[in-house]
Design a protein around this motif. Sequence first.
Motif, PDB file in Angstrom:
ATOM      1  N   VAL A 139       0.832  -1.197   0.000  1.00 16.32           N
ATOM      2  CA  VAL A 139       0.000   0.000   0.000  1.00 16.32           C
ATOM      3  C   VAL A 139       0.869   1.250   0.000  1.00 16.32           C
ATOM      4  CG1 VAL A 139      -1.729   1.331   1.296  1.00 16.32           C
ATOM      5  CG2 VAL A 139      -1.884  -1.172   1.184  1.00 16.32           C
ATOM      6  N   GLN A 140       0.487   2.180  -0.835  1.00 14.23           N
ATOM      7  CA  GLN A 140       1.078   3.517  -0.863  1.00 14.23           C
ATOM      8  C   GLN A 140       0.233   4.383   0.074  1.00 14.23           C
ATOM      9  OE1 GLN A 140       2.053   4.837  -4.827  1.00 14.23           O
ATOM     10  NE2 GLN A 140       1.334   6.907  -4.408  1.00 14.23           N
ATOM     11  N   MET A 141       0.756   4.666   1.261  1.00  9.50           N
ATOM     12  CA  MET A 141      -0.018   5.324   2.309  1.00  9.50           C
ATOM     13  C   MET A 141       0.215   6.830   2.234  1.00  9.50           C
ATOM     14  SD  MET A 141      -0.132   4.366   6.354  1.00  9.50           S
ATOM     15  CE  MET A 141      -1.427   5.003   7.422  1.00  9.50           C
ATOM     16  N   ASP A 142      -0.681   7.513   1.574  1.00  5.02           N
ATOM     17  CA  ASP A 142      -0.598   8.963   1.444  1.00  5.02           C
ATOM     18  C   ASP A 142      -1.322   9.587   2.632  1.00  5.02           C
ATOM     19  OD1 ASP A 142      -1.193  11.694   0.732  1.00  5.02           O
ATOM     20  OD2 ASP A 142      -0.677  11.195  -1.336  1.00  5.02           O
ATOM     21  N   LEU A 143      -0.581  10.247   3.505  1.00  6.26           N
ATOM     22  CA  LEU A 143      -1.162  10.765   4.743  1.00  6.26           C
ATOM     23  C   LEU A 143      -2.120  11.923   4.487  1.00  6.26           C
ATOM     24  CD1 LEU A 143       1.950  10.552   7.101  1.00  6.26           C
ATOM     25  CD2 LEU A 143       0.274   8.791   6.487  1.00  6.26           C
ATOM     26  N   TYR A 144      -1.936  12.638   3.400  1.00  7.34           N
ATOM     27  CA  TYR A 144      -2.878  13.693   2.995  1.00  7.34           C
ATOM     28  C   TYR A 144      -4.240  13.084   2.698  1.00  7.34           C
ATOM     29  CZ  TYR A 144      -5.037  16.795  -0.525  1.00  7.34           C
ATOM     30  OH  TYR A 144      -5.906  17.554  -1.268  1.00  7.34           O
ATOM     31  N   HIS A 145      -4.270  12.082   1.846  1.00  6.75           N
ATOM     32  CA  HIS A 145      -5.548  11.433   1.529  1.00  6.75           C
ATOM     33  C   HIS A 145      -6.148  10.772   2.763  1.00  6.75           C
ATOM     34  CE1 HIS A 145      -5.136  12.193  -2.704  1.00  6.75           C
ATOM     35  NE2 HIS A 145      -4.041  11.473  -2.814  1.00  6.75           N
ATOM     36  N   CYS A 146      -5.304  10.148   3.561  1.00  4.70           N
ATOM     37  CA  CYS A 146      -5.783   9.450   4.756  1.00  4.70           C
ATOM     38  C   CYS A 146      -6.478  10.407   5.722  1.00  4.70           C
ATOM     39  CB  CYS A 146      -4.616   8.752   5.434  1.00  4.70           C
ATOM     40  SG  CYS A 146      -5.055   7.776   6.887  1.00  4.70           S
ATOM     41  N   GLN A 147      -5.880  11.559   5.943  1.00  2.16           N
ATOM     42  CA  GLN A 147      -6.485  12.531   6.856  1.00  2.16           C
ATOM     43  C   GLN A 147      -7.839  13.016   6.347  1.00  2.16           C
ATOM     44  OE1 GLN A 147      -6.167  13.566   9.770  1.00  2.16           O
ATOM     45  NE2 GLN A 147      -7.039  15.626   9.910  1.00  2.16           N
ATOM     46  N   ILE A 148      -7.948  13.280   5.066  1.00  2.00           N
ATOM     47  CA  ILE A 148      -9.195  13.801   4.503  1.00  2.00           C
ATOM     48  C   ILE A 148     -10.308  12.763   4.589  1.00  2.00           C
ATOM     49  CG2 ILE A 148     -10.308  14.555   2.350  1.00  2.00           C
ATOM     50  CD1 ILE A 148      -7.648  15.918   1.621  1.00  2.00           C
ATOM     51  N   VAL A 149      -9.993  11.519   4.321  1.00  3.85           N
ATOM     52  CA  VAL A 149     -11.024  10.479   4.268  1.00  3.85           C
ATOM     53  C   VAL A 149     -11.402   9.968   5.654  1.00  3.85           C
ATOM     54  CG1 VAL A 149     -11.575   8.152   3.436  1.00  3.85           C
ATOM     55  CG2 VAL A 149     -10.373   9.765   1.950  1.00  3.85           C
ATOM     56  N   GLU A 150     -10.383   9.725   6.509  1.00  3.81           N
ATOM     57  CA  GLU A 150     -10.689   9.008   7.735  1.00  3.81           C
ATOM     58  C   GLU A 150      -9.991   9.503   8.981  1.00  3.81           C
ATOM     59  OE1 GLU A 150      -9.566   4.864   7.052  1.00  3.81           O
ATOM     60  OE2 GLU A 150      -8.349   5.526   5.356  1.00  3.81           O
ATOM     61  N   GLY A 151      -8.933  10.298   8.868  1.00  2.00           N
ATOM     62  CA  GLY A 151      -8.259  10.811  10.052  1.00  2.00           C
ATOM     63  C   GLY A 151      -7.575   9.719  10.859  1.00  2.00           C
ATOM     64  N   ASP A 152      -7.257  10.052  12.137  1.00  2.00           N
ATOM     65  CA  ASP A 152      -6.591   9.115  13.034  1.00  2.00           C
ATOM     66  C   ASP A 152      -5.309   8.584  12.402  1.00  2.00           C
ATOM     67  OD1 ASP A 152      -6.475   7.894  15.510  1.00  2.00           O
ATOM     68  OD2 ASP A 152      -7.606   6.120  14.892  1.00  2.00           O
ATOM     69  N   VAL A 153      -4.539   9.505  11.804  1.00  2.00           N
ATOM     70  CA  VAL A 153      -3.415   9.122  10.952  1.00  2.00           C
ATOM     71  C   VAL A 153      -2.325   8.400  11.742  1.00  2.00           C
ATOM     72  CG1 VAL A 153      -1.587  10.022   9.463  1.00  2.00           C
ATOM     73  CG2 VAL A 153      -3.903  10.957   9.309  1.00  2.00           C
ATOM     74  N   ALA A 154      -1.957   8.933  12.893  1.00  2.30           N
ATOM     75  CA  ALA A 154      -0.872   8.317  13.661  1.00  2.30           C
ATOM     76  C   ALA A 154      -1.200   6.871  14.020  1.00  2.30           C
ATOM     77  CB  ALA A 154      -0.585   9.129  14.920  1.00  2.30           C
ATOM     78  N   MET A 155      -2.431   6.616  14.426  1.00  2.00           N
ATOM     79  CA  MET A 155      -2.800   5.261  14.803  1.00  2.00           C
ATOM     80  C   MET A 155      -2.810   4.322  13.605  1.00  2.00           C
ATOM     81  SD  MET A 155      -3.055   5.109  18.057  1.00  2.00           S
ATOM     82  CE  MET A 155      -1.603   6.188  17.986  1.00  2.00           C
ATOM     83  N   LYS A 156      -3.114   4.863  12.439  1.00  2.00           N
ATOM     84  CA  LYS A 156      -3.070   4.019  11.241  1.00  2.00           C
ATOM     85  C   LYS A 156      -1.631   3.675  10.864  1.00  2.00           C
ATOM     86  CE  LYS A 156      -7.588   5.073   9.375  1.00  2.00           C
ATOM     87  NZ  LYS A 156      -8.095   5.604  10.655  1.00  2.00           N
TER      88      LYS A 156
END
Length: 266
Positions: free
Chosen positions: A172-189
């Motif tokens: 998986v290419q984990m883009d933290l920008y996209h992750c924050q917008i869609v679901e948040g809780d980035v550090a835990m992910k």
Amino acid sequence: MPKFAANLSMLYTELPFMERFAACARDGFKGVEILFPYDMPATDIAQALQANGLEAVLFNTPPGDLANGDRGLAGQPGREAEFRAAIDSALQVALATGCKRIHVMSGLGESLAPRLDLLCANLAYAAAQFQPHGITALIEPINTRDIPGYLLNTQAQAHAIVDRVGAANLRVQMDLYHCQIVEGDVAMKICKYLPLGSVGHFQIAGVPERHEPDIGELDYTYLFGVIDEVSAQCGWDGWVGCEYRPLRGAQSGGTSAGLGWLQPWR
């Protein structure tokens, strides 16, 4: 300490493309990403990389007809032959440039469920083509604001697909920008998925406007520390791609002016 790669399709756009390699090297980058390196000779890219001591760390598969809305082919029914040709094109560029990670773009669709079998079959094919060359295939969840209708949106979807396909070189290419917008809780992910071995690459940008990572609602100083801590525990040694649209650089005449955020991490 994270290794940072400059996305030359989005950074240093004040310069002609082939001059961006030297510019990012002067700023301390050791790696580069390119969105679609298909409209220039791969040998020219390889020469620019070598001349500037840079590594090509990521690019995307051909997206299809980008001007008419295509955003990838892996999940597109009836276009399997076109998808396989795209994989071959990407592989040839990767071999010429030494790039070891290719983002296999999923494309658009009303929902993932009816495309899942096709997507997984195509990803298995791509991974099999890349495996003899030591190349990792990546899939990326993308937010629906930037690309409405993109088939993959959440980390859970992407990691479940990696598990289902079962290829050792699919991640998986984990883009933290996209992750924050869609679901948040980035550090835990990061803490959840990085130790599993299914994260192959990170990307960053400020949220919500996709500018420098120190502009916006995400605390990247904290997140880089999380990546460092978890990486030390699990042995991850990948790259963090800087895929953003410079704001400070645009205001002051160049990408370099907006790289203050990078200074502590050089």
